[in-house]
Design an enzyme around this catalytic site. Structure first.
Site, short mmCIF file in Angstrom:
data_model
loop_
_atom_site.label_atom_id
_atom_site.label_comp_id
_atom_site.label_asym_id
_atom_site.label_seq_id
_atom_site.Cartn_x
_atom_site.Cartn_y
_atom_site.Cartn_z
CE LYS A 98 -34.06 0.93 -46.42
NZ LYS A 98 -33.11 0.90 -46.89
CE LYS B 22 -33.68 5.97 -36.63
NZ LYS B 22 -32.99 6.66 -37.71
CE LYS C 228 -42.87 7.22 -50.95
NZ LYS C 228 -41.48 7.69 -51.18
#
Ligand code: TRP
Length: 332
Positions: free
Chosen positions: A198, A113, A195
């Site tokens: 999002k 982050k 896979k």
């Protein structure tokens, strides 16, 4: 015998996709039969990365609607928003005194982050794992169904529980990742790479909110080639992926027919994708429609969230009472 307790948090950012459905969701649905489940929307956590709250309410309601449409039964599981349970914030505060700055700074998700949002390295990001631990320990949960990316946080939750128990007396079980073993299905993405997720290529991921035409478009764009030229050829990964997707949503006989066509070889990938697209539409459309109907029923959702918060607070306030007592914060 009392059921074992399971807690899981759902991020309100992003739509549910087929990977979530066959991965986490289906296991949630199975767990709701056998465990005492507390599933909540982690709206406080979302503030660490999404300080703009214009869309927050809508996202929280939508993610709940999607989860219910995908099979969570609000009669069986306790569904609530994190921010409706202030006891979590109190436990968070107390756990912060058992968490060291050094270990928080070393957390992988924190370092990620910092790189992703260098202009907003807020203290909430640093203490994210402590808040997550409070989410779990507030119900004295035994199991937490999480993916690999959350295992470090869970290990920290165990450490905080251990430190607490050691210092103030045994109170918290050490929460374990719920291990589904090989039942955890990976849903391949449509571009033949990795896979469905999002964050990756949006066109390679099917969302439960996609409309019929978008589903068809995405499936038809999936990677193929000119097809095998000899009988019983070996199958490239991206074709295997299409077969795997087919096996999730199509009739067994359909998948088998195309499998035989591949071996002959007489397969036409265009036909296969058309079939897959239609079966995908048949699978996703009812879930999408149900999610939309639930999302629009605001009075149903608010009643459900109120009841969920009450049930959750019943369990949470017992833990807080015991926690205060154990620490010695009890004056009357
Ligand atoms: N950190 C989790 C995620 O990003 C969400 C979460 C918050 C959670 N609190 C939790 C998951 C407690 C399990 C238990 O997916």
């Amino acid at each position: 015998m009392a059921k074992e307790i399971v807690v899981s948090g759902i991020r309100p950012t992003g739509f549910l996709h087929l990977g979530n459905y066959f991965g986490a969701m289906r296991n949630y649905v199975r767990m709701q039969e056998e465990y005492e489940c507390y599933f909540f929307v982690a709206d406080w956590h979302s503030l660490t990365t999404h300080p703009d709250t214009k869309e927050l309410r809508n996202s929280v309601l939508r993610v709940l609607a999607e989860n219910i449409a995908a099979g969570l039964d609000p009669e069986k599981v306790c569904l609530y928003a994190q921010s409706d349970v202030p006891e979590i914030a109190e436990l968070f505060l107390l756990l912060n005194m058992l968490a060291y700055k050094g270990e928080l700074e070393k957390t992988t998700t924190f370092k990620d982050k910092v790189r992703l949002q260098p202009d907003n390295v807020n203290a909430g990001l640093l203490t994210y794992p402590v808040l997550m631990s409070a989410d779990i320990l507030i119900h004295r949960a035994k199991y937490v169904p999480v993916g690999k990316d959350q295992e470090q946080h869970l290990e920290m939750a165990r450490n905080f529980a251990q430190r607490f128990n050691h210092r103030y007396g045994e109170l918290f079980p050490e929460p374990q990742a719920f291990n589904f073993g090989n039942q955890l299905l990976k849903v391949p993405s449509l571009d033949g790479a990795g896979k469905m997720s999002k964050s990756e290529n949006q066109y390679a991921t099917l969302y439960l909110a996609d409309d019929d035409d978008l589903i068809r478009k995405k499936v038809m764009k999936a990677k193929t080639d000119s097809g095998p030229t000899e009988p019983n050829s070996s199958m490239p990964d991206y074709i295997q992926n299409l077969f795997q997707l087919m096996s999730l949503v199509s009739e067994d006989s359909t998948t088998q027919k195309f499998r035989e066509d591949f071996d002959k070889p007489s397969i036409r990938y265009g036909d296969m994708k058309k079939q897959l697209a239609e079966d995908m539409v048949k699978f996703i459309a009812p879930i999408r429609e149900k999610a939309n109907a639930i999302r629009q029923d605001e009075s149903f959702l608010s009643k459900l969230m109120k009841e969920g918060a009450e049930r959750s607070r019943e369990s949470a306030s017992k833990t807080i009472e015991l926690t205060r007592k154990a620490i010695g914060l009890k004056y009357f």
